[in-house]
Design an enzyme around this catalytic site. Structure first.
Site, PDB file in Angstrom:
ATOM      1  CD  GLU A  39     -14.282  10.898   2.643  1.00  0.00           C
ATOM      2  OE1 GLU A  39     -15.402  10.933   2.138  1.00  0.00           O
ATOM      3  OE2 GLU A  39     -13.641   9.852   2.768  1.00  0.00           O
ATOM      4  CB  CYS A  88     -13.607   9.928  12.953  1.00  0.00           C
ATOM      5  SG  CYS A  88     -12.450   8.890  12.076  1.00  0.00           S
ATOM      6  CB  CYS A 132      -3.034   6.032   3.722  1.00  0.00           C
ATOM      7  SG  CYS A 132      -1.880   5.295   4.911  1.00  0.00           S
ATOM      8  CB  CYS A 181      -3.774  -1.601   5.410  1.00  0.00           C
ATOM      9  SG  CYS A 181      -2.517  -0.906   6.516  1.00  0.00           S
ATOM     10  CB  CYS A 210      -7.430   0.316   4.580  1.00  0.00           C
ATOM     11  SG  CYS A 210      -7.660   2.089   4.807  1.00  0.00           S
ATOM     12  CD  GLU A 255       0.178   5.651  10.722  1.00  0.00           C
ATOM     13  OE1 GLU A 255      -0.625   4.716  10.730  1.00  0.00           O
ATOM     14  OE2 GLU A 255       0.542   6.243  11.768  1.00  0.00           O
ATOM     15  CB  CYS A 262     -13.753   1.897  10.519  1.00  0.00           C
ATOM     16  SG  CYS A 262     -13.382   2.635  12.025  1.00  0.00           S
TER      17      CYS A 262
HETATM   18  N1  SAH Z   1      -3.812   4.910   9.627  1.00  0.00           N
HETATM   19  C1  SAH Z   1      -4.266   4.746  10.939  1.00  0.00           C
HETATM   20  C2  SAH Z   1      -5.577   5.443  11.224  1.00  0.00           C
HETATM   21  C3  SAH Z   1      -6.657   5.400  10.189  1.00  0.00           C
HETATM   22  S1  SAH Z   1      -7.515   3.917   9.939  1.00  0.00           S
HETATM   23  C4  SAH Z   1      -4.362   3.270  11.299  1.00  0.00           C
HETATM   24  O1  SAH Z   1      -4.254   2.451  10.418  1.00  0.00           O
HETATM   25  O2  SAH Z   1      -4.490   2.985  12.489  1.00  0.00           O
HETATM   26  C5  SAH Z   1      -8.562   3.737  11.389  1.00  0.00           C
HETATM   27  C6  SAH Z   1      -8.896   2.271  11.719  1.00  0.00           C
HETATM   28  O3  SAH Z   1      -9.783   1.705  10.740  1.00  0.00           O
HETATM   29  C7  SAH Z   1      -7.653   1.398  11.723  1.00  0.00           C
HETATM   30  O4  SAH Z   1      -7.667   0.507  12.817  1.00  0.00           O
HETATM   31  C8  SAH Z   1      -7.814   0.639  10.426  1.00  0.00           C
HETATM   32  O5  SAH Z   1      -7.079  -0.526  10.407  1.00  0.00           O
HETATM   33  C9  SAH Z   1      -9.307   0.419  10.380  1.00  0.00           C
HETATM   34  N2  SAH Z   1      -9.808   0.053   9.054  1.00  0.00           N
HETATM   35  C10 SAH Z   1      -9.276   0.343   7.855  1.00  0.00           C
HETATM   36  N3  SAH Z   1     -10.029  -0.183   6.866  1.00  0.00           N
HETATM   37  C11 SAH Z   1     -11.071  -0.803   7.452  1.00  0.00           C
HETATM   38  C12 SAH Z   1     -12.206  -1.507   6.950  1.00  0.00           C
HETATM   39  N4  SAH Z   1     -12.430  -1.634   5.648  1.00  0.00           N
HETATM   40  N5  SAH Z   1     -13.087  -1.994   7.840  1.00  0.00           N
HETATM   41  C13 SAH Z   1     -12.891  -1.837   9.178  1.00  0.00           C
HETATM   42  N6  SAH Z   1     -11.837  -1.179   9.700  1.00  0.00           N
HETATM   43  C14 SAH Z   1     -10.931  -0.667   8.839  1.00  0.00           C
HETATM   44 FE1  SF4 Z   2      -3.252   3.782   5.916  1.00  0.00          FE
HETATM   45 FE2  SF4 Z   2      -4.436   3.148   8.241  1.00  0.00          FE
HETATM   46 FE3  SF4 Z   2      -5.627   2.547   5.906  1.00  0.00          FE
HETATM   47 FE4  SF4 Z   2      -3.423   1.233   6.662  1.00  0.00          FE
HETATM   48  S1  SF4 Z   2      -5.426   1.205   7.691  1.00  0.00           S
HETATM   49  S2  SF4 Z   2      -3.819   2.064   4.616  1.00  0.00           S
HETATM   50  S3  SF4 Z   2      -2.267   2.830   7.681  1.00  0.00           S
HETATM   51  S4  SF4 Z   2      -5.206   4.589   6.681  1.00  0.00           S
END
Ligand code: SAH
Ligand code: SF4
Length: 379
Positions: A103, A116, A123, A127, A130, A177, A351
């Site tokens: 995506e 983006c 991943c 987290c 996410c 990541e 995001c």
């Molecule tokens: N893996 C990397 C980059 C991808 S995520 C990282 O974690 O930084 C990009 C951003 O979106 C990160 O800051 C992540 O924490 C945030 N993110 C993930 N899930 C989200 C959600 N449900 N709502 C808002 N931000 C989120």
């Molecule tokens: Fe992976 Fe980033 Fe999502 Fe964490 S926030 S699960 S590191 S994509």
């Protein structure tokens, strides 16, 4: 013949030149008895003219065009679906060589266009807030698939919407990541910043990481791109529950590694601290206060991200009132603090909403104890 940067392209197959950095192209051309400057010429054709047919590259000799046609090709990941949100955000689904979907999201603003892009399918870091993390890990993208997202987006936007410079900024904030797919990500960012390709400013190419400390420490040898840290919590106890890799690399180590990287840059730049606000989890005055304390000596700008919900999550978005109060507290403490505008929600492009399509059979999960480089996966 030199080794291709793509593991999956063997010597019997033609080489995909999309994804070769300038220095890899120089090695390639020298290996077939050509001059160095061919690397610059071909980069211009690939990235600036979006030409994939060697026969149309009129400043190459007929002999070289025929030779390249035999041994190489230029193939971006194919687009399988495009979505256009009401607010102008666009999302493309592209197919990776492994058959999964990648995506990519374009966010137009008055003075800039941000792309983006994804670095992995799924991943492994899991987290808790996410959507990508909830899908599990499927595969790393190749350099061609990472830079190919930029290639496709620029090509689509230029040809369909006639925008001259559609992409001014690239953020590695899509699926995956980026620091767990280190070489392909570094090579792709270097191609983005190469004047013979897109010539993006190093201040406008940003890698976002949840905190893979050993890889941050390797970055000074590989790139000068900007850095964003997904912090999301001011204490290890809370961050352990949100960003499990914190159990391996706690906040203090993460902030020290960040400082080392920022100090290695030739110009003065601030790291971006990303902080996703979740109702009654990390959005209260006590967390704002603790955050100010831990960031006291970190030259940074803070980007607050209102949590974007996705099916199955138990987290809730913070209220407007809490978001404003959190922002105001940080601003009063002297931090440049912005709130990320949620865009493209009607096409699930915000995001954390990027889920792609990870085949359940291929799901793999890493634990915080086995996420060192190269990532070891628990199957
Ligand atoms: N893996 C990397 C980059 C991808 S995520 C990282 O974690 O930084 C990009 C951003 O979106 C990160 O800051 C992540 O924490 C945030 N993110 C993930 N899930 C989200 C959600 N449900 N709502 C808002 N931000 C989120
Ligand atoms: Fe992976 Fe980033 Fe999502 Fe964490 S926030 S699960 S590191 S994509």
């Amino acid at each position: 013949m030199i080794n291709s940067p793509h593991d999956d392209i063997s010597s019997e197959h033609p080489i995909n030149l999309l994804g070769f950095t300038q220095s890899q192209l120089i090695t390639f051309f020298e290996s077939i008895g050509e001059k160095k400057f061919r690397a610059k010429q071909i980069m211009k054709w690939i990235y600036q003219y979006h030409q994939t047919d060697f026969q149309c590259m009129t400043d190459l000799s007929k002999l070289l065009r025929d030779q390249l046609t035999k041994i190489a090709h230029i193939t971006p990941p194919p687009i399988v679906k495009s979505d256009h949100a009401k607010d102008g955000v666009m999302k493309w689904l592209m197919r990776s060589e492994s058959g999964s979907l990648i995506e990519t999201v374009f966010i137009p603003e008055t003075k800039r266009g941000t792309l983006c892009i994804s670095s992995q399918v799924g991943c492994a870091l899991n987290c808790s807030f996410c959507s990508t993390g909830k899908q599990g890990f499927n595969s790393n993208l190749t350099t061609a698939e990472i830079i190919g997202q930029v290639w496709q987006a620029v090509h689509q936007l230029k040809s369909k919407f006639h925008i001259k410079t559609p992409v001014t900024n690239v953020v590695m904030m899509g699926m995956g990541e980026p620091l767990l797919n280190f070489e392909p990500v570094m090579n792709s960012m270097n191609i983005m910043m190469d004047d013979w390709a897109y010539g993006l400013s190093k201040r406008r190419v940003t890698l976002s990481t949840s905190g893979v400390v050993p890889a941050i420490l390797k970055m000074p040898y590989k790139t000068e791109a900007s850095l964003a840290i997904s912090l999301h919590a001011p204490t290890d106890a809370l961050r352990n529950t949100l960003v499990p890799i914190n159990k391996k690399y706690p906040i203090s180590e993460l902030l020290s590694a960040t400082k080392i990287y920022m100090d290695s840059l030739p110009d003065k730049r601030k790291v971006t601290i990303e902080y996703t606000l979740m109702h009654a989890i990390n959005d209260r005055p006590q967390e704002a206060k603790q955050l100010v304390k831990i960031l006291k000596n970190v030259p940074c700008k803070i980007n607050l991200i209102p949590f974007n919900p996705f099916p199955g999550t138990t987290y809730q978005t913070s209220s407007q009132k809490s978001i404003r109060a959190f922002q105001t507290y940080l601003q009063h403490a002297g931090f440049n603090t912005t709130v990320r505008k949620t865009r493209g929600q009607d096409i699930a492009a915000a995001c954390g909403q990027l889920a792609g399509q990870v085949d359940a059979k291929n799901k793999k999960r890493a634990t915080p104890h086995n996420t060192s480089e190269p990532i070891q996966l628990m199957l």
